[in-house]
Design a protein around this motif. Structure first.
Motif, mmCIF file in Angstrom:
data_model
loop_
_atom_site.group_PDB
_atom_site.id
_atom_site.type_symbol
_atom_site.label_atom_id
_atom_site.label_comp_id
_atom_site.label_asym_id
_atom_site.label_seq_id
_atom_site.Cartn_x
_atom_site.Cartn_y
_atom_site.Cartn_z
ATOM 1 N N LEU A 96 4.614 -6.378 3.981
ATOM 2 C CA LEU A 96 4.604 -5.119 3.251
ATOM 3 C C LEU A 96 3.188 -4.855 2.753
ATOM 4 O O LEU A 96 2.548 -5.762 2.206
ATOM 5 C CB LEU A 96 5.565 -5.230 2.059
ATOM 6 N N ILE A 97 2.715 -3.644 2.966
ATOM 7 C CA ILE A 97 1.394 -3.248 2.470
ATOM 8 C C ILE A 97 1.575 -2.013 1.597
ATOM 9 O O ILE A 97 2.188 -1.039 2.031
ATOM 10 C CB ILE A 97 0.421 -2.942 3.620
ATOM 11 N N VAL A 98 1.051 -2.079 0.364
ATOM 12 C CA VAL A 98 1.122 -0.926 -0.529
ATOM 13 C C VAL A 98 -0.239 -0.711 -1.169
ATOM 14 O O VAL A 98 -1.079 -1.624 -1.206
ATOM 15 C CB VAL A 98 2.195 -1.106 -1.637
ATOM 16 N N LEU A 152 13.991 -6.951 -5.247
ATOM 17 C CA LEU A 152 12.903 -7.099 -6.217
ATOM 18 C C LEU A 152 12.029 -5.855 -6.150
ATOM 19 O O LEU A 152 11.621 -5.443 -5.058
ATOM 20 C CB LEU A 152 12.066 -8.345 -5.902
ATOM 21 N N HIS A 153 11.753 -5.289 -7.312
ATOM 22 C CA HIS A 153 10.835 -4.166 -7.413
ATOM 23 C C HIS A 153 9.639 -4.606 -8.255
ATOM 24 O O HIS A 153 9.838 -5.200 -9.328
ATOM 25 C CB HIS A 153 11.501 -2.969 -8.117
ATOM 26 N N ILE A 154 8.441 -4.298 -7.785
ATOM 27 C CA ILE A 154 7.247 -4.627 -8.547
ATOM 28 C C ILE A 154 6.605 -3.314 -8.979
ATOM 29 O O ILE A 154 6.075 -2.568 -8.145
ATOM 30 C CB ILE A 154 6.260 -5.468 -7.727
ATOM 31 N N MET A 155 6.659 -3.040 -10.255
ATOM 32 C CA MET A 155 6.094 -1.790 -10.782
ATOM 33 C C MET A 155 4.578 -1.900 -10.904
ATOM 34 O O MET A 155 4.044 -2.983 -11.174
ATOM 35 C CB MET A 155 6.694 -1.484 -12.156
ATOM 36 N N ASP A 156 3.897 -0.772 -10.708
ATOM 37 C CA ASP A 156 2.449 -0.701 -10.897
ATOM 38 C C ASP A 156 1.768 -1.906 -10.240
ATOM 39 O O ASP A 156 1.067 -2.691 -10.894
ATOM 40 C CB ASP A 156 2.131 -0.651 -12.400
ATOM 41 N N SER A 157 2.006 -2.084 -8.960
ATOM 42 C CA SER A 157 1.501 -3.272 -8.278
ATOM 43 C C SER A 157 -0.037 -3.327 -8.316
ATOM 44 O O SER A 157 -0.720 -2.298 -8.307
ATOM 45 C CB SER A 157 2.004 -3.313 -6.843
ATOM 46 N N GLY A 203 1.460 1.228 -6.451
ATOM 47 C CA GLY A 203 2.708 1.473 -5.743
ATOM 48 C C GLY A 203 3.813 0.532 -6.194
ATOM 49 O O GLY A 203 3.602 -0.388 -6.997
ATOM 50 N N ILE A 204 5.014 0.784 -5.699
ATOM 51 C CA ILE A 204 6.185 -0.012 -6.089
ATOM 52 C C ILE A 204 6.787 -0.650 -4.834
ATOM 53 O O ILE A 204 7.674 -0.070 -4.195
ATOM 54 C CB ILE A 204 7.236 0.844 -6.812
ATOM 55 N N PRO A 205 6.322 -1.831 -4.474
ATOM 56 C CA PRO A 205 6.941 -2.504 -3.322
ATOM 57 C C PRO A 205 8.364 -2.944 -3.661
ATOM 58 O O PRO A 205 8.653 -3.346 -4.793
ATOM 59 C CB PRO A 205 6.028 -3.704 -3.076
#
Lengths: 114, 113
Positions: free
Chosen positions: A11-13, A75-80, A17-19
């Protein structure tokens, strides 16, 4: 029935972003679902974990969403941030005893671009 | 929080020799520890469950005579790779469970030449 299936593989963000990483399991006896972060050459470190009696858990920028009926969790990662670039593993185990085996998903390599 | 110390972090050995890897729980007692193997860019594969005071339980396909596990005390488990060969080269990681979940060691990179 012991498998935990994880996607995507990579995954690339962009920064901010929110992966979202998804996992699915088959064994309904699983009752502990952790997420781990691993940097190259290091052991996995626990990020956050959930049990099936709740549908969501948030710790800092990390959120687990859990769908018991669908046997899925994510799993969500906010403000990556670029520092979040690592490999992420979901896992599952059953039983509350200390002998429960932890079964890992296949892993997702996340790259956060500046 | 719980700390699991694994030693050594890297080891290079000659083919045919044996290598011992130690895993210690520093601030809690662990009746059960787990040993994993990880290939590059792959997931962690559980090799065996180490039980204090009794024999380890090996996963299907793992050679128990090749990978000797000893859990001599409530804070120490060791994995010995016997008669190592290049195909045993890998990243080995131990884990222990405390009241908050599973804690992992920092891993051992084994290279057999």
């Amino acid at each position: 029935q012991q498998q935990v299936k994880q996607s995507p593989q990579s995954l690339i963000v962009q920064k901010g972003g929110i992966p979202i990483i998804n996992c699915a399991y088959e064994n309904t006896a699983f009752d502990y679902f952790p997420w781990y972060q691993q940097f190259p050459g290091k052991g996995p470190a626990l990020l956050i974990a959930i049990r099936p009696d709740v549908s969501e858990k948030k710790e800092g920028r990390f959120t687990i969403s859990f769908n018991k009926s669908a046997k899925q969790f994510s799993l969500h990662i906010m403000d990556s941030q670029p520092g979040d670039s690592a490999t992420y593993f979901c896992a599952a185990s059953k039983g509350s005893s200390n002998t429960g085996k932890l079964i890992f998903g296949q892993g997702t390599t996340l790259q956060v671009k500046p | 929080g719980a700390v699991v110390s694994q030693h050594p972090s890297r080891v290079i050995c000659k083919s045919g020799t044996s290598v011992k890897i130690e895993c210690r729980s520093l601030d809690f007692q662990a009746t059960t520890m787990f040993w994993y193997r990880q290939f590059p860019k792959k997931s962690l594969m559980l090799m065996a469950t180490s039980n204090e005071g009794s024999k380890a339980t090996y996963e299907q396909g793992v050679e128990k005579d090749k990978f000797l596990i000893n859990h001599a005390s409530l804070t120490l488990s060791t994995l010995t790779v016997t008669s190592a060969h290049p195909e045993d080269s890998s990243f080995y990681i131990c884990s222990a469970r405390d009241q908050n979940g599973y804690t992992f060691g920092s891993g051992t990179r084994l290279t057999v030449v």
